[in-house]
Design a protein around this motif. Structure first.
Motif, PDB file in Angstrom:
ATOM      1  N   PHE A 115       0.147  -1.345   0.216  1.00 22.83           N
ATOM      2  CA  PHE A 115       0.254   0.496  -0.157  1.00 22.83           C
ATOM      3  C   PHE A 115       0.684   1.427  -0.369  1.00 22.83           C
ATOM      4  N   ILE A 116       1.973   1.100   0.672  1.00 20.49           N
ATOM      5  CA  ILE A 116       3.039   2.292   0.537  1.00 20.49           C
ATOM      6  C   ILE A 116       3.962   2.973  -0.596  1.00 20.49           C
ATOM      7  N   SER A 117       4.229   1.625  -1.546  1.00 18.86           N
ATOM      8  CA  SER A 117       4.547   1.882  -2.611  1.00 18.86           C
ATOM      9  C   SER A 117       3.518   2.287  -3.317  1.00 18.86           C
ATOM     10  N   PHE A 142       1.859   8.076   6.754  1.00 23.20           N
ATOM     11  CA  PHE A 142       0.906   7.275   8.061  1.00 23.20           C
ATOM     12  C   PHE A 142       1.393   5.633   7.744  1.00 23.20           C
ATOM     13  N   LEU A 143       0.788   5.482   7.308  1.00 28.15           N
ATOM     14  CA  LEU A 143       1.501   3.783   6.583  1.00 28.15           C
ATOM     15  C   LEU A 143       2.739   3.610   7.471  1.00 28.15           C
ATOM     16  N   LEU A 144       3.806   4.122   6.500  1.00 27.61           N
ATOM     17  CA  LEU A 144       5.327   4.721   6.767  1.00 27.61           C
ATOM     18  C   LEU A 144       5.292   4.811   8.017  1.00 27.61           C
ATOM     19  N   TYR A 145       5.212   5.964   9.089  1.00 29.42           N
ATOM     20  CA  TYR A 145       4.954   6.155  10.187  1.00 29.42           C
ATOM     21  C   TYR A 145       4.494   4.321  11.268  1.00 29.42           C
ATOM     22  N   VAL A 149       7.440   3.890  13.212  1.00 30.95           N
ATOM     23  CA  VAL A 149       8.317   4.335  14.243  1.00 30.95           C
ATOM     24  C   VAL A 149       6.761   3.222  15.153  1.00 30.95           C
ATOM     25  N   VAL A 150       5.869   3.428  15.395  1.00 31.95           N
ATOM     26  CA  VAL A 150       5.322   3.015  16.393  1.00 31.95           C
ATOM     27  C   VAL A 150       4.932   1.285  16.196  1.00 31.95           C
ATOM     28  N   LYS A 151       5.033   0.796  14.693  1.00 33.42           N
ATOM     29  CA  LYS A 151       5.541  -1.065  14.674  1.00 33.42           C
ATOM     30  C   LYS A 151       4.004  -1.570  16.140  1.00 33.42           C
TER      31      LYS A 151
END
Length: 241
Positions: A115-117, A142-145, A149-151
């Protein structure tokens, strides 16, 4: 006819709202955090929606509306950002309740990166189209974050629940965008999107819906974790005293 959008909103939330009191689900016990999380998440979408309505990216057909407006938006559109996320969070929470702790979708990482790509490619290629670009870049960010980051542990459960939400998504968005109607309840300026539709649903709605729902689950889970942590702390304090 001028209550159709309102009927769609109320129909979307009615069953999840009533089922929230089911003893095996018990989502109503967390209303103290759910309603604030829904309202908090609604704010950026209402601002975004109001701006895009004013510049003609999308708009609304008056004959399907009650005629009540707030922030330059039909009241039904405001309710949309409460009713649909409520139904989604209810579905997510129900799946979470009936599945084992630590439930994991093996392809979670791949799904996120896919989805990010896809969103980044879409943002680059269609950077001049307001709906496509804004939805794509915000979802990718948001998905990258979340991914790096959040995982979050709950992401697999969200993807699993979202898979079952596709059918009601098509039904609700299909009605709103004009499937089976003389005119759409919500119309789109095709100069600001890629013009690809499933039935009458713009392809960008997939990203828009995913972003809206995953943000709501993110905030709900944040507040739920704090609530449970506070409850545990109080229980330990009582036991020690």
């Amino acid at each position: 006819m001028n209550y159709l959008y309102l009927v769609v909103d109320l129909a979307s939330i009615s069953v999840p709202l009533l089922a929230s009191f089911h003893p095996k689900i018990g989502l109503s016990k967390h209303w103290d955090i759910l309603w604030p999380s829904l309202l908090l998440c609604a704010v950026p979408f209402i601002i975004w929606d109001s701006f895009f309505t004013r510049i003609g990216v999308w708009g609304f057909t008056p004959k399907y509306l009650t005629g009540i407006y707030l922030f330059h938006l039909p009241i039904e559109e405001i309710l949309f950002f409460i009713c649909i996320p409520y139904a989604c969070v209810f579905s997510y929470y129900s799946f979470k309740t009936f599945h084992r702790e630590g439930f994991k979708v093996p392809a979670e990482g791949f799904i996120t990166l896919f989805f990010i790509s896809l969103a980044l490619i879409s943002a680059v290629i269609f950077h001049e189209r307001a709906y496509t670009f804004s939805t794509s870049i915000l979802l990718a960010a948001f998905l990258l974050y979340l991914r790096f980051v959040v995982k979050p542990r709950w992401l697999s459960m969200f993807y699993y629940a979202h898979m079952f939400l596709i059918i009601p998504f098509v039904i609700v968005n299909g009605i709103l965008t004009g499937t089976g109607l003389d005119e759409p309840i919500v119309w789109y300026n095709d100069a600001e999107n890629i013009g690809v539709r499933f039935l009458t649903i713009p392809a960008e709605d997939l990203f828009y819906g995913l972003l809206m729902l995953i943000l709501n689950v993110f905030v709900f889970e944040k507040l739920l974790a704090r609530k449970l942590s506070a409850t545990t702390t109080k229980t330990l304090a009582r036991e020690l005293n």
